[in-house]
Each structure stands twice: as C-alpha cells, then as structure tokens.
Design an enzyme around this catalytic site. Structure first.
Site, PDB file in Angstrom:
ATOM      1  N   HIS A 119     -12.674  23.005  20.808  1.00 33.58           N
ATOM      2  CA  HIS A 119     -14.053  23.140  20.353  1.00 33.58           C
ATOM      3  C   HIS A 119     -14.569  24.473  20.874  1.00 33.58           C
ATOM      4  CE1 HIS A 119     -14.982  18.562  19.868  1.00 33.58           C
ATOM      5  NE2 HIS A 119     -13.771  18.871  19.430  1.00 33.58           N
ATOM      6  N   GLU A 152     -17.203  25.269  22.439  1.00 35.03           N
ATOM      7  CA  GLU A 152     -17.703  25.193  23.810  1.00 35.03           C
ATOM      8  C   GLU A 152     -16.564  25.254  24.825  1.00 35.03           C
ATOM      9  OE1 GLU A 152     -18.427  23.135  21.207  1.00 35.03           O
ATOM     10  OE2 GLU A 152     -20.156  21.904  21.707  1.00 35.03           O
ATOM     11  N   CYS A 181     -20.444  17.498  21.791  1.00 31.61           N
ATOM     12  CA  CYS A 181     -19.889  16.148  21.845  1.00 31.61           C
ATOM     13  C   CYS A 181     -19.776  15.736  23.314  1.00 31.61           C
ATOM     14  CB  CYS A 181     -18.525  16.107  21.165  1.00 31.61           C
ATOM     15  SG  CYS A 181     -17.233  16.986  22.070  1.00 31.61           S
ATOM     16  N   CYS A 238     -17.402  18.027  25.413  1.00 33.39           N
ATOM     17  CA  CYS A 238     -17.979  19.339  25.726  1.00 33.39           C
ATOM     18  C   CYS A 238     -19.155  19.214  26.687  1.00 33.39           C
ATOM     19  CB  CYS A 238     -18.389  20.054  24.445  1.00 33.39           C
ATOM     20  SG  CYS A 238     -16.964  20.478  23.410  1.00 33.39           S
TER      21      CYS A 238
END
Length: 155
Positions: A54, A56, A88, A91
């Site tokens: 992701h 992040e 999410c 993260c």
C-alpha cells in the site's frame, strides 16, 4: 489548512493518479519531515504481486530508511503523512508503530478503512500512539479518481 499542507496533499493525489495509470488502485501517500517531502508513492500491489505494498507502507518504509541513514529514527522525528484514502487497519497500525505525528487523508473508506471506519485502530486500548487526524482534505478529488478507476475496471 496551511498552503504547504494543500501542496503535500496535491502531490499525494498526483501519486494516486500515476498509480491508476499503472493499473494500481489509485491511492497516493507522501511523508513530510520538517516541512520537506522525504518519501512519496502510490500503491504498488499489482506491479509486485504483493498485497502489502500500500502507498502508506511504501512511504513509511522509505522514510525509515532515509532517516536511518542520517542516524535518526522514524519514531522520534514527528513526521506528517498525507494519504488520499483513509488508511486500512494494516496501514493505520504501521502509522501508529512509526509514531507519525499528523495523519492527513482525503476520502473516507467505509468498506476498508481502519481509522474512522472498520476496526478504528487508533481508538483501541492496545494502540500505543495516536496521531493527530485531519480528514476530508481534497476528498472529492480522491473519490473521483477512485470511482473512475473502478468504473473503468468494470468495463
């Protein structure tokens, strides 16, 4: 919101747009240290067949490496992270572990978010650090990028 913060979020949006062009779910993130960008990325899950990549997670890792080379720790540098979509749970937990000072994000994610929705990581008793959270920043831009991506994907 300060002009610099708007510029940082705009850069995160540009990272999301680039991710979209590459077939990735369009999420972008930027890490800022002392008002300077030290890491930026969009999602790279598809490119590397790795669901952990992701935006992040990528920028947190890059920032940690950059700061470590300077003899600094990500945990003590009071960093800001700008993300186009509500992080999410994975993260959000990483943001907590890195002790990020400020989290700025655009669109809410009722289905997969872990900050305002879902598991609400920062509200759990087991959370050791909660950043200052600022949401809804350029949320319409972020939402449009996401909606257009999924509309195109369904065709």
């Amino acid at each position: 919101m300060e002009n610099n913060n708007k510029q940082f979020m705009q850069l995160a949006i540009e990272e999301a747009e680039e991710a979209s062009k590459n077939g990735e779910v369009p999420v972008g993130a930027v890490i800022v240290h002392n008002n300077k960008i030290i890491a930026k990325s969009g999602n790279l899950m598809f490119k590397y067949s790795n669901p952990l990549l992701h935006a992040e997670m990528i920028v947190l890792n890059k920032a940690s490496e950059i700061l470590s080379k300077k003899g600094l720790s990500i945990r003590y540098e009071k960093l800001d992270i700008f993300v186009t979509l509500e992080p999410c749970a994975m993260c959000a937990q990483a943001i907590s572990l890195c002790r990020i000072k400020n989290l700025y994000y655009g669109a809410d994610d009722p289905k997969g978010g872990g900050v305002k929705h879902g598991s609400k990581v920062f509200e759990q008793i087991t959370c050791h650090h909660k950043p200052n959270i600022y949401n809804g920043i350029y949320s319409e831009k972020s939402e449009i990028i996401l909606k257009n991506f999924f509309k195109k994907l369904r065709k």
